[in-house]
Write an enzyme that holds these catalytic residues in place. Structure first.
Site, PDB file in Angstrom:
ATOM      1  CG  HIS A  49      -1.884  -1.138   1.264  1.00 55.03           C
ATOM      2  ND1 HIS A  49      -2.962  -1.263   0.421  1.00 55.03           N
ATOM      3  CD2 HIS A  49      -1.907  -2.243   2.063  1.00 55.03           C
ATOM      4  CE1 HIS A  49      -3.623  -2.368   0.698  1.00 55.03           C
ATOM      5  NE2 HIS A  49      -3.006  -2.984   1.699  1.00 55.03           N
ATOM      6  CG  ASP A  50       2.143   2.691   3.795  1.00 57.53           C
ATOM      7  OD1 ASP A  50       0.912   2.830   3.621  1.00 57.53           O
ATOM      8  OD2 ASP A  50       2.648   2.485   4.903  1.00 57.53           O
TER       9      ASP A  50
END
Length: 313
Positions: A238-239
Site C-alpha cells: 500500500h504505502d
C-alpha cells in the site's frame, strides 16, 4: 529543492509497507528525504520509531532526522495492526539495531518548523494515521500554505480493509483525518482503490531476490510475511503507492473530489465519503482511481537497485 529532486518529509508508522515505501523514497533519484516523523499506528510508537531508526541506518541516510510524535489517536484508543505486521512491526525482518538516537523534540513541532523554514518547497507525505498532521495544522494553520503538497496513503471510495467501510489509517484516527481534509489545502488521497492493485506476486518476489542483499534482508521478507504469494496474487504494497506518485504522478489516475470523513457512524466511523460529482462545491482532494501496476514495479525495482544497504548483523 535539492537540484531537481523533490524534497519530502515522510510521516509514517513502520510497518512493513512503510519500510518498502521509505526504501523507495531513498532509492529514487527524484526524491530527497528531509525528515521522517513517526506516529503510533501499525504498532506502538516506540516500535514505529525504532523501526524508522533501523531503516535509516540500514538503507544509508543516517543524517536525516527521525522525530517521534503522537503515540495514539486524538480521541480514541490506538488501533493496532500487529497481527498483520508482526509484533515488531517489520514481520520477520532482522535489521541491525540502530546506533543513532532519534532527533530531540516532537514530530508536530518538527513538521511545522521544517515547512515554515522552506515554504512551498517541501512535500508532506503521510502514510500512517493522520494524528501528527492534524495536530500540526491545528497548531499552525499556515501549514496549508507552506506545504508544497500533501499526499496521503489512506481512505477509499469503494470499500475498507478494517471494516467494510473503512481503511486502516482513517479508522485509526477519524477525527484527525477529518481535521486534515477540512484544513483548506488540497489533499492528494492515494487509497485502497489504487493500492489494492500493487500486488507482490511471485514474479515480483523474483525481481526482489535478484537485488541481492536488500532483497534478502528487507524486500522479500516484508512481502512474504503479509501472506501467500502465487503467480497472480500476493500482498498489496500500500504505502509505496503514495511514494511512487511523488516520483511519477503519471502512474496514478486522479480525479478531483470533495472528501469528508465520517466520525460518528456506528458502522462507518473513519469512512472517506468521496463525491466526484462535486455538486457545485470546490474540491478539497485529488483522489487516486487506478495505477499502472507494471510501471509501478519497474519504478520500484529501479529505485531499490540503487540502494547499497548496510551489512547484516
Amino acid at each position: 529543492m535539492t537540484g531537481q529532486r523533490k524534497d519530502v518529509l515522510i510521516d509514517c508508522d513502520p510497518g512493513i509497507d512503510d519500510a518498502l515505501a521509505i526504501a523507495l523514497a531513498h532509492g529514487s533519484p527524484a526524491l530527497e528525504i528531509v525528515g521522517i516523523t513517526t506516529v503510533g499506528g501499525n504498532v506502538a510508537l516506540d516500535l514505529t520509531t525504532a523501526n524508522a531508526l533501523r531503516l535509516r541506518e540500514y538503507l544509508g541516510f543516517p543524517d536525516v532526522p527521525v522525530v517521534p510524535g503522537s503515540p495514539g489517536a486524538l480521541l480514541r484508543p490506538r488501533l493496532d495492526a500487529a497481527a498483520v505486521h508482526g509484533d515488531s512491526g517489520l514481520g520477520e525482518v532482522r535489521l541491525p539495531p540502530a546506533t543513532l538516537p532519534p532527533a530531540p523534540g516532537h514530530a508536530v513541532d518538527f513538521i511545522i518548523e521544517t515547512l515554515r523554514a522552506r515554504p512551498g518547497e517541501i512535500t508532506l507525505t503521510a502514510i500512517g494515521p493522520l494524528t501528527n498532521v492534524a495536530l500540526a495544522v491545528r497548531r499552525e494553520p499556515r501549514l496549508v500554505e507552506w506545504a508544497r503538497e500533501l499526499v496521503i496513503l489512506g481512505g477509499s471510495y469503494t470499500r475498507g480493509n478494517i471494516t467494510p467501510a473503512t481503511e486502516f489509517n482513517m479508522a485509526a484516527d477519524p477525527e484527525a483525518a477529518a481535521i486534515v481534509f477540512s484544513a483548506g489545502w488540497t489533499v492528494t488521497m492515494i487509497g485502497l482503490d489504487v493500492s489494492r492493485s500493487a500486488l507482490a506476486t511471485g514474479a515480483v518476489l523474483e525481481r526482489m531476490r535478484a537485488l541481492g542483499t536488500l532483497g534478502e534482508d528487507l524486500l522479500v521478507p516484508c512481502a512474504e510475511f503479509y501472506g501467500m504469494v502465487t503467480a497472480t496474487e500476493g500482498p498489496a504494497i500500500h504505502d509505496a503507492c503514495a511514494v511512487a506518485y511523488l516520483i511519477d504522478p503519471s502512474l496514478i489516475e486522479i480525479e478531483p473530489a470533495v472528501v469528508e470523513v465520517e466520525t460518528l457512524g456506528r458502522l462507518t466511523s473513519g469512512m472517506t465519503v468521496v463525491d466526484f460529482d462535486l455538486r457545485g462545491r470546490t474540491p478539497n482532494a485529488l483522489v487516486g482511481t487506478s495505477i499502472d501496476v507494471a510501471r509501478f514495479w519497474d519504478l520500484a525495482m529501479s529505485a531499490y537497485s540503487r540502494i547499497n544497504p548496510a551489512s547484516r548483523v
